[in-house]
Design an enzyme around this catalytic site. Structure first.
Site, PDB file in Angstrom:
ATOM      1  N   GLY A 432       5.323  -5.091   1.034  1.00 41.94           N
ATOM      2  CA  GLY A 432       4.762  -4.725  -0.352  1.00 41.94           C
ATOM      3  C   GLY A 432       3.376  -5.413  -0.686  1.00 41.94           C
ATOM      4  O   GLY A 432       2.770  -4.994  -1.692  1.00 41.94           O
ATOM      5  N   GLY A 435      -2.374  -3.471   1.833  1.00 42.15           N
ATOM      6  CA  GLY A 435      -3.481  -3.006   0.894  1.00 42.15           C
ATOM      7  C   GLY A 435      -4.223  -3.844   0.281  1.00 42.15           C
ATOM      8  O   GLY A 435      -5.097  -3.441  -0.275  1.00 42.15           O
TER       9      GLY A 435
END
Length: 490
Positions: A432, A435
């Site tokens: 999670g 990025g």
């Protein structure tokens, strides 16, 4: 008195444009929907019966209908379906055609007509041809537009609801659970729950068909292009102390601590992190976007200003993605997971006036191991493996490995010179967090040293990031963004 009665009759039939009070304000709605030849989009709306009693199947008598006057009346007249259907359409209501609404080639209107638009001025023009170019659309093809004067006094606290009706094929748009916080400088939090799109009277409202996102801004008079000065990147406009002493093994970040952090979301759920590098561009990991499209039911949304996912703090805003650019070398680099970077172009520029939103600097000219020994932090809403509340933005200070140490730990055949390692047992990125940023402080500015790509099994050790200094030229070639703090290295 006779003239007033005449004006009233003319208003009912839509033949008099200036017959309403100052409570009317220009209101624009754009809905992105790819249609097939022969399909037309209408919107039906007002206020739903769940919010306001008194809805009856008669627009003139219904407490849920909102008076409108169409602003776009194409010169083409009878040759334009929206022109014909707009005649006698005096209300935004839930019930299809009104009593005196025009018919186009015998076809009854299915509601208030929308106009297909584009941002290209080289073809048909809305004001002449009834569809095509309009100054309200600077976003591309497939945007259907409503441009009306609306009686804001008949809305619910300046908000109204609507759904798209596709005629003759799809009928009603599916139910929508719209974002609580809309992007755009007007933004705002919808004041009530609804299964419809919720828009603001007197504003510019943008939506995607069957998508929960929303953007609300001022009526644009030109293409919005706000850009922050280069020397403002990588700064924290508001800095407050941290709360209790996770990402794994970290602590909750204070509000405004990492103002470039973005939550990349699908169907209202957090999927990955991303980083704001300009008002119109963000960068994330390419693997976060497998199968993603810029629009549609599963279109990705960028939530900017997010901090605590359990609390609406008034600075959040959801933004649509206009374009996704994955690195052309992703999937075929020298090692697995190489070139795991992607650029996201926002449909609408972020309002940079907020004290809690800023861009991060790009690290041009940084040598291979120049982040080693610097103050560097990872941040994200990923799994904490039981060490903290993942719904609140977590941060952890981490050591950066030298290139040699990184290769020794993971194996030289798994690490390329475009990657950088950070972390240690008990303090690392996790699921999670992909990025999201590895940000390092240099001469008072935070530089985007890397973006999270992959890590140790069970999040029990170092993580691997893409080294952004290797991609500055690629970023500039694709976006024109050059938020490089050139005096950052001493």
């Amino acid at each position: 008195m006779l003239q007033k009665k005449l004006n009233f009759v003319l208003c009912i039939f839509g033949l008099l444009q200036n017959c309403y009070s100052q409570s009317y304000q220009r209101t624009a709605v754009l809905v992105r929907s790819e249609t097939i030849p022969g399909e037309n989009l209408f919107i039906r709306g007002g206020i739903s019966h769940d919010i306001r009693p008194g809805c009856v199947e008669n627009a003139e008598l219904s407490a849920c209908a909102i008076p409108i006057r169409h602003r776009r009346v194409p010169i083409a007249g009878e040759s334009s379906a929206p022109y014909v259907w707009s005649q006698g359409d005096n209300y935004l209501d839930w019930y299809g055609a009104e009593n005196y609404q025009g018919r186009f080639q015998g076809q009854i209107a299915a509601g208030t007509p929308m106009i297909w638009t584009t941002d290209s001025s080289s073809g048909p023009i809305v004001d002449i041809d009834g569809y095509g170019y309009t100054g309200l659309n600077v976003y591309g093809n497939h945007y259907w537009m409503l441009d009306v004067d609306m009686d804001c006094a008949k809305t619910e606290g300046n908000w109204f609801e609507f759904k798209v009706y596709t005629d003759p094929t799809s009928g009603w748009e599916p139910d929508i659970t719209q974002s609580m916080a809309c992007g755009g400088e007007a933004g705002g939090t919808r004041p009530f729950a609804s299964t419809n799109h919720v828009a603001q009277c007197g504003k510019f409202n943008m939506f995607y068909y069957d998508n929960y996102g929303c953007i609300i801004g001022e009526i644009p008079t030109s293409t919005p292009t706000p850009l922050p000065p280069d020397n403002m990147c990588g700064t924290q406009k508001v800095v407050s102390g941290n709360a209790e002493a996770s990402i794994v093994g970290g602590r909750p970040a204070s509000l405004g601590r990492w103002p470039w952090m973005i939550s990349l979301r699908y169907r209202e759920g957090h999927a990955c992190g991303a980083n704001l590098i300009s008002p119109k561009w963000a960068i994330t990991a390419a693997h976060c976007l497998r199968g993603a499209t810029p629009y549609g039911t599963w279109g990705a949304i960028l939530r900017i200003g997010e901090h605590n996912r359990d609390v609406l703090e008034g600075i959040e805003g959801d933004y649509f993605i206009k374009n996704i650019i994955r690195h052309e070398g992703y999937g075929n680099g020298e090692v697995e997971g190489d070139n795991d970077v992607a650029l996201l172009e926002l449909t609408y520029p972020v309002d940079m006036a907020s004290n809690y939103i800023n861009t991060v600097c790009l690290p041009q000219g940084v040598g291979l191991d120049e982040f080693v020994g610097r103050e560097c932090w990872a941040a994200g809403w990923g799994s904490t493996e039981g060490t903290g509340n993942a719904r609140r933005l977590q941060e952890v200070q981490v050591p950066v490995y030298s290139d040699a140490e990184c290769r020794n730990h993971f194996g030289a055949d798994r690490i390329s010179r475009r990657q950088i390692c950070m972390g240690m047992d008990g303090a690392s990125a996790c699921g999670g967090d992909s990025g999201g940023p590895l940000q390092c402080l240099m001469n008072g500015r935070w530089l985007l040293a890397g973006i999270t790509s992959w890590g140790s099994p069970g999040c029990a050790g170092p993580s691997v990031y893409m080294r952004i200094s290797e991609y500055v030229d690629w970023i500039y070639a694709n976006t024109g963004v050059s938020l490089v703090y050139t005096n950052s290295i001493k």
